[in-house]
Design an enzyme around this catalytic site. Structure first.
Site, PDB file in Angstrom:
ATOM      1  N   HIS A   1       6.726   4.677  12.469  1.00 45.02           N
ATOM      2  CA  HIS A   1       6.731   4.656  11.003  1.00 45.02           C
ATOM      3  C   HIS A   1       7.731   5.705  10.521  1.00 45.02           C
ATOM      4  O   HIS A   1       7.481   6.911  10.632  1.00 45.02           O
ATOM      5  CB  HIS A   1       5.316   4.971  10.502  1.00 45.02           C
ATOM      6  CG  HIS A   1       5.164   4.982   9.018  1.00 45.02           C
ATOM      7  ND1 HIS A   1       4.327   4.101   8.350  1.00 45.02           N
ATOM      8  CD2 HIS A   1       5.715   5.746   8.053  1.00 45.02           C
ATOM      9  CE1 HIS A   1       4.380   4.343   7.050  1.00 45.02           C
ATOM     10  NE2 HIS A   1       5.219   5.351   6.850  1.00 45.02           N
TER      11      HIS A   1
ATOM     12  N   ASN B   1       9.981   4.575   2.422  1.00 41.52           N
ATOM     13  CA  ASN B   1       9.966   4.077   3.790  1.00 41.52           C
ATOM     14  C   ASN B   1      11.260   3.328   4.081  1.00 41.52           C
ATOM     15  O   ASN B   1      11.972   2.907   3.175  1.00 41.52           O
ATOM     16  CB  ASN B   1       8.792   3.112   3.975  1.00 41.52           C
ATOM     17  CG  ASN B   1       7.453   3.770   3.789  1.00 41.52           C
ATOM     18  OD1 ASN B   1       6.918   4.359   4.704  1.00 41.52           O
ATOM     19  ND2 ASN B   1       6.896   3.671   2.594  1.00 41.52           N
TER      20      ASN B   1
ATOM     21  N   ARG C   1       0.830  -1.207   0.000  1.00 43.64           N
ATOM     22  CA  ARG C   1       0.000   0.000   0.000  1.00 43.64           C
ATOM     23  C   ARG C   1       0.865   1.258   0.000  1.00 43.64           C
ATOM     24  O   ARG C   1       0.997   1.935  -1.018  1.00 43.64           O
ATOM     25  CB  ARG C   1      -0.940  -0.016   1.208  1.00 43.64           C
ATOM     26  CG  ARG C   1      -2.118   0.966   1.096  1.00 43.64           C
ATOM     27  CD  ARG C   1      -1.790   2.415   1.368  1.00 43.64           C
ATOM     28  NE  ARG C   1      -1.273   2.651   2.706  1.00 43.64           N
ATOM     29  CZ  ARG C   1      -0.875   3.833   3.143  1.00 43.64           C
ATOM     30  NH1 ARG C   1      -0.930   4.892   2.350  1.00 43.64           N
ATOM     31  NH2 ARG C   1      -0.387   3.979   4.373  1.00 43.64           N
ATOM     32  N   ASP C   2       1.484   1.557   1.113  1.00 46.38           N
ATOM     33  CA  ASP C   2       2.271   2.785   1.230  1.00 46.38           C
ATOM     34  C   ASP C   2       3.463   2.770   0.279  1.00 46.38           C
ATOM     35  O   ASP C   2       3.865   3.805  -0.247  1.00 46.38           O
ATOM     36  CB  ASP C   2       2.747   2.949   2.675  1.00 46.38           C
ATOM     37  CG  ASP C   2       3.206   4.357   2.985  1.00 46.38           C
ATOM     38  OD1 ASP C   2       2.952   5.263   2.175  1.00 46.38           O
ATOM     39  OD2 ASP C   2       3.818   4.560   4.051  1.00 46.38           O
TER      40      ASP C   2
ATOM     41  N   CYS D   1       4.989   9.757  -0.040  1.00 50.67           N
ATOM     42  CA  CYS D   1       3.621  10.253   0.056  1.00 50.67           C
ATOM     43  C   CYS D   1       3.328  11.208  -1.092  1.00 50.67           C
ATOM     44  O   CYS D   1       4.062  12.185  -1.279  1.00 50.67           O
ATOM     45  CB  CYS D   1       3.408  10.968   1.390  1.00 50.67           C
ATOM     46  SG  CYS D   1       1.758  11.669   1.578  1.00 50.67           S
TER      47      CYS D   1
ATOM     48  N   HIS E   1      10.421   7.252   7.498  1.00 49.15           N
ATOM     49  CA  HIS E   1      10.919   7.347   6.131  1.00 49.15           C
ATOM     50  C   HIS E   1      12.421   7.604   6.167  1.00 49.15           C
ATOM     51  O   HIS E   1      12.937   8.179   7.125  1.00 49.15           O
ATOM     52  CB  HIS E   1      10.193   8.459   5.366  1.00 49.15           C
ATOM     53  CG  HIS E   1       8.793   8.099   4.981  1.00 49.15           C
ATOM     54  ND1 HIS E   1       8.377   7.989   3.675  1.00 49.15           N
ATOM     55  CD2 HIS E   1       7.709   7.779   5.738  1.00 49.15           C
ATOM     56  CE1 HIS E   1       7.103   7.633   3.639  1.00 49.15           C
ATOM     57  NE2 HIS E   1       6.676   7.508   4.880  1.00 49.15           N
TER      58      HIS E   1
END
Length: 302
Positions: free
Chosen positions: A206, A248, A16-17, A239, A208
């Site tokens: 989370h 990430n 997803r991300d 993003c 990056h």
């Protein structure tokens, strides 16, 4: 060295991300093979897809097909930004749903055209309803440290938003360094506060890797008591609504570091690299993470 956890849960966000900002349209069949390979590598929790408007995030236009084609093992999240997305996710039989809100108004407006308070007002009844129906609710807290539009974020704003989600009944908070600006000191300080003030909710870090500090930030968060980490195979990600947000932190690099520190993850580094092999030919930039590079070099030598 401060005490560290014996075991860490890795939440794989690559499907997803990792792919949402990818310029190339990755075929649904490739995504499904990617997910399957990640499961084979030992991943027990994963973000599968996002029920958002294909107009704004075309890569996620096959969300229902991803849900229908994925073997249901472990906890599998889908992201849903609003009432319509949540309804579509539930229609696809998702039982773990992630919602997201930015700490800063500027980021939130760029992302979903609402202020932070407006987003929370809109989400509150949806979260209560999901909890009444027995769903697992994950709240993703964007721009927890720095915002690409407003700059450094006061930690009190982040903590207050996290508390609001906790009061609404969210099961988990994924607290994100959205543009990779956090320092280890900032990470330790924020997560120490959150662990102290919200002891009864799952807390996930989370990070990056924009400035190559993600592993250092992870180590700081571990020292603060965090034992859940969002990572992305191959370091994929970014993003679409946050200028400067690169990939990430790579799952394979995080698992390697943790295992070298005798922290159990239950995940195979080589298995993650094999999963990256599935998707690598279909993404627009070369994958050059540390462990994946070593894996490919070993293949060539062998």
């Amino acid at each position: 060295m401060l005490s560290l956890p014996k075991k860490v849960a890795i939440i794989e966000v690559g499907p997803r991300d990792g792919l949402q900002n990818e310029k190339n349209q990755v075929p649904t069949e490739v995504k499904l093979r990617f997910i399957s390979a990640l499961q084979d590598a030992g991943v027990g929790e994963m973000e599968l897809t996002s029920f958002v408007s294909p107009k704004w995030v075309p890569q996620m236009g096959d969300a229902a097909d991803i849900m229908a084609g994925t073997e249901r093992t472990g906890r599998q999240f889908v992201l849903a930004p609003n009432e319509r997305g949540i309804a579509n996710a539930r229609a696809a039989e998702a039982d773990s749903i992630a919602v997201f809100v930015g700490v800063t108004d500027a980021f939130n407006k760029k992302n979903i055209n609402r202020t932070t308070d407006e987003s929370m007002e809109q989400l509150a009844p949806q979260i209560r309803k999901m909890k009444e129906d027995g769903l697992f609710v994950r709240a993703c807290i964007s721009t927890a440290f720095h915002c690409p539009f407003e700059g450094p974020v006061d930690s009190e704003r982040t903590i207050n938003l996290c508390k609001h989600f906790s009061e609404l009944g969210a099961d988990e908070l994924s607290v994100a360094d959205t543009i990779g600006m956090a320092t280890p000191e900032e990470s330790y300080r924020l997560f120490s506060r959150l662990k102290k003030e919200l002891p009864d909710i799952l807390l996930t870090a989370h990070f990056h890797d924009t400035r190559k500090m993600a592993l250092a930030n992870i180590f700081a968060s571990l020292q603060a008591g965090i034992d859940r980490l969002d990572t992305s195979a191959g370091g994929l990600g970014g993003c679409p609504f946050a200028p400067g947000a690169t990939g990430n932190v790579a799952t394979e690099d995080v698992v390697n570091m943790l295992e070298r520190m005798d922290i159990e993850t239950g995940i195979s580094v080589d298995g993650i690299c094999r999963a990256v092999d599935v998707v690598a030919p279909h993404v627009s930039r070369p994958i050059t993470t540390g462990m994946y590079t070593l894996y490919k070099n070993a293949q060539r030598i062998g």
